[in-house]
Design a protein around this motif. Structure first.
Motif, mmCIF file in Angstrom:
data_model
loop_
_atom_site.group_PDB
_atom_site.id
_atom_site.type_symbol
_atom_site.label_atom_id
_atom_site.label_comp_id
_atom_site.label_asym_id
_atom_site.label_seq_id
_atom_site.Cartn_x
_atom_site.Cartn_y
_atom_site.Cartn_z
ATOM 1 N N ASP A 1 -27.974 -41.446 -83.545
ATOM 2 C CA ASP A 1 -27.025 -42.539 -83.350
ATOM 3 C C ASP A 1 -25.600 -42.014 -83.175
ATOM 4 N N ARG A 2 -25.228 -41.013 -83.952
ATOM 5 C CA ARG A 2 -23.876 -40.447 -83.832
ATOM 6 C C ARG A 2 -23.729 -39.707 -82.514
ATOM 7 N N GLU A 3 -24.760 -38.969 -82.106
ATOM 8 C CA GLU A 3 -24.703 -38.246 -80.834
ATOM 9 C C GLU A 3 -24.582 -39.206 -79.658
ATOM 10 N N LEU A 4 -25.296 -40.308 -79.719
ATOM 11 C CA LEU A 4 -25.183 -41.300 -78.651
ATOM 12 C C LEU A 4 -23.776 -41.875 -78.593
ATOM 13 N N GLU A 5 -23.206 -42.138 -79.751
ATOM 14 C CA GLU A 5 -21.833 -42.652 -79.822
ATOM 15 C C GLU A 5 -20.867 -41.680 -79.151
ATOM 16 N N ILE A 6 -21.009 -40.396 -79.444
ATOM 17 C CA ILE A 6 -20.124 -39.375 -78.868
ATOM 18 C C ILE A 6 -20.386 -39.238 -77.376
ATOM 19 N N PHE A 7 -21.633 -39.278 -76.970
ATOM 20 C CA PHE A 7 -21.980 -39.188 -75.550
ATOM 21 C C PHE A 7 -21.350 -40.339 -74.772
ATOM 22 N N GLU A 8 -21.407 -41.530 -75.341
ATOM 23 C CA GLU A 8 -20.788 -42.692 -74.694
ATOM 24 C C GLU A 8 -19.276 -42.507 -74.566
ATOM 25 N N LEU A 9 -18.642 -42.020 -75.618
ATOM 26 C CA LEU A 9 -17.190 -41.819 -75.590
ATOM 27 C C LEU A 9 -16.799 -40.744 -74.573
ATOM 28 N N LEU A 10 -17.610 -39.703 -74.459
ATOM 29 C CA LEU A 10 -17.370 -38.690 -73.430
ATOM 30 C C LEU A 10 -17.437 -39.323 -72.047
ATOM 31 N N GLY A 11 -18.403 -40.199 -71.863
ATOM 32 C CA GLY A 11 -18.554 -40.861 -70.580
ATOM 33 C C GLY A 11 -17.436 -41.817 -70.252
ATOM 34 N N ARG B 1 -20.039 -34.592 -67.029
ATOM 35 C CA ARG B 1 -20.476 -35.249 -65.794
ATOM 36 C C ARG B 1 -21.685 -36.149 -66.056
ATOM 37 N N ALA B 2 -22.632 -35.653 -66.848
ATOM 38 C CA ALA B 2 -23.814 -36.459 -67.171
ATOM 39 C C ALA B 2 -23.427 -37.712 -67.952
ATOM 40 N N ALA B 3 -22.479 -37.550 -68.874
ATOM 41 C CA ALA B 3 -22.034 -38.699 -69.678
ATOM 42 C C ALA B 3 -21.351 -39.743 -68.811
ATOM 43 N N VAL B 4 -20.474 -39.281 -67.920
ATOM 44 C CA VAL B 4 -19.763 -40.205 -67.034
ATOM 45 C C VAL B 4 -20.746 -40.941 -66.124
ATOM 46 N N GLU B 5 -21.693 -40.214 -65.564
ATOM 47 C CA GLU B 5 -22.679 -40.835 -64.676
ATOM 48 C C GLU B 5 -23.525 -41.858 -65.429
ATOM 49 N N TRP B 6 -23.897 -41.512 -66.648
ATOM 50 C CA TRP B 6 -24.728 -42.416 -67.439
ATOM 51 C C TRP B 6 -23.985 -43.699 -67.790
ATOM 52 N N VAL B 7 -22.738 -43.559 -68.257
ATOM 53 C CA VAL B 7 -21.935 -44.742 -68.590
ATOM 54 C C VAL B 7 -21.700 -45.594 -67.352
ATOM 55 N N THR B 8 -21.431 -44.953 -66.212
ATOM 56 C CA THR B 8 -21.211 -45.690 -64.969
ATOM 57 C C THR B 8 -22.450 -46.482 -64.569
ATOM 58 N N GLN B 9 -23.621 -45.861 -64.710
ATOM 59 C CA GLN B 9 -24.876 -46.548 -64.397
ATOM 60 C C GLN B 9 -25.111 -47.734 -65.318
ATOM 61 N N ARG B 10 -24.813 -47.561 -66.593
ATOM 62 C CA ARG B 10 -25.012 -48.643 -67.543
ATOM 63 C C ARG B 10 -24.093 -49.822 -67.222
ATOM 64 N N GLU B 11 -22.838 -49.512 -66.917
ATOM 65 C CA GLU B 11 -21.884 -50.579 -66.602
ATOM 66 C C GLU B 11 -22.282 -51.300 -65.328
ATOM 67 N N ALA B 12 -22.769 -50.554 -64.337
ATOM 68 C CA ALA B 12 -23.222 -51.182 -63.091
ATOM 69 C C ALA B 12 -24.417 -52.085 -63.358
ATOM 70 N N GLY B 13 -25.314 -51.633 -64.226
ATOM 71 C CA GLY B 13 -26.478 -52.445 -64.578
ATOM 72 C C GLY B 13 -26.084 -53.726 -65.275
ATOM 73 N N ARG B 14 -25.075 -53.655 -66.147
ATOM 74 C CA ARG B 14 -24.621 -54.846 -66.861
ATOM 75 C C ARG B 14 -24.012 -55.858 -65.904
ATOM 76 N N ARG B 15 -23.314 -55.373 -64.865
ATOM 77 C CA ARG B 15 -22.669 -56.296 -63.921
ATOM 78 C C ARG B 15 -23.682 -57.049 -63.067
ATOM 79 N N THR B 16 -24.895 -56.500 -62.961
ATOM 80 C CA THR B 16 -25.908 -57.167 -62.135
ATOM 81 C C THR B 16 -26.798 -58.101 -62.949
#
Length: 235
Positions: free
Chosen positions: A169-179, A219-234
Motif C-alpha cells: 500500500d505504501r509503495e503504491l502511494e509513492i508510485f502514484e506520487l511519482l507519476g 516514466r512508468a509511473a507517469v504513464e500509469w497515472v496518465t492511463q488511469r486518469e484517461a480511464g476515469r474520464r471515459t
C-alpha cells in the motif's frame, strides 16, 4: 484533542454516536468538526494525526466510528485500518482521502474499511457515508462502485495490474506520487518520512516492476497515472 460539544449536541447526548478523526492536516480535521457540529446525533470524541495516536485513542475513547486518511505522519492509513480491524473487529472505519478511489478503495475494503470517499465529495455525501457505515452498510461513490463492479463482471484489469498488485500500500502511494511529478524529497516531506525511506521504497518498486533505472521508474509511473486518469474520464 477532544471536541467540546455545543448546546445542540448536549441536548441530544443520549443518542449521539462518537467519531474519531485521524488526519495529519489540522485544517481538514477542523473542517470535519464543523460539518459534524450541524448533526445532532454525532459528536467528535477525539482527533489524531498519526496511526499510533489513533490506536491509543481508540482504546481510551471507544468511538463508534473512525474516519481516517490514507497519508498519515507515521504509517499508511490502510495499515491503520488493518490494525484497527485486528484489535477492534466491530469498530467500523471510513476512509476519507485525497487519494484516487480507483486505486485505493478496493485495497481499503480488503483491509477492513467499511467505506471509501474522496475529500472533494460534497458535505452531504460525507454525512450520508458516515450514516451508512454506522448502520453496518458499505459506502462507495458511484464511480468506485462502477469501476469495481465492471472489473468483477468482466474479469479484466488494466494491463499493468498484475505487476502493480505486487506493490504494498505504501509503495503504491509513492508510485502514484511519482507519476504525479513529485520528486523524492517532496514525497518524503509529504509523507513525513526520511529521503532514505523513500529511496528504499523506490528500489523495492523497481525490483517488483522489473525496472532497472530511476528514469524508467518515473516514466512508468507517469504513464500509469496518465492511463488511469484517461480511464476515469471515459467512465
Amino acid at each position: 484533542m477532544k471536541t467540546i460539544p455545543n448546546q445542540k449536541q448536549l441536548d441530544h447526548a443520549g443518542c449521539q454516536q462518537r467519531l474519531l478523526i485521524v488526519d495529519d492536516h489540522p485544517i481538514f480535521r477542523r473542517g470535519i468538526a464543523m460539518l459534524i457540529e450541524h448533526e445532532p446525533d454525532f459528536v467528535i470524541c477525539g482527533e489524531a494525526e498519526t496511526a499510533a495516536q489513533a490506536m491509543q485513542l481508540a482504546e481510551r475513547l471507544a468511538p463508534d466510528l473512525v474516519i481516517t486518511d490514507i497519508s498519515l505522519k507515521d504509517v499508511n492509513g490502510i495499515e491503520l485500518v488493518k490494525s484497527l480491524k485486528a484489535m477492534y473487529p466491530h469498530l467500523p472505519v471510513l476512509v476519507l482521502s485525497m487519494h484516487d478511489e480507483s486505486l485505493y478503495a478496493e485495497r481499503a475494503l480488503r483491509a477492513g474499511a467499511r467505506g471509501y470517499l474522496m475529500k472533494q465529495a460534497p458535505p452531504d455525501q460525507v454525512v450520508t457515508a458516515i450514516r451508512q457505515v454506522l448502520r453496518g452498510e458499505l459506502h462507495l461513490s458511484s464511480t468506485a462502485n462502477f469501476l469495481m463492479l465492471n472489473a468483477f463482471a468482466s474479469g479484466q484489469r488494466d494491463k499493468n495490474t498484475s505487476s502493480i498488485e505486487q506493490l504494498s500500500d505504501r509503495e503504491l502511494e509513492i508510485f502514484e506520487l511519482l507519476g504525479q511529478g513529485r520528486g523524492t524529497s517532496m514525497i518524503a516531506h509529504d509523507l513525513h518520512v526520511s529521503v532514505k525511506t523513500i529511496e528504499a521504497h523506490r528500489a523495492h518498486i523497481k525490483t517488483k516492476l522489473g525496472l532497472s533505472t530511476a528514469p524508467q521508474l518515473v516514466r512508468a509511473a507517469v504513464e500509469w497515472v496518465t492511463q488511469r486518469e484517461a480511464g476515469r474520464r471515459t467512465t
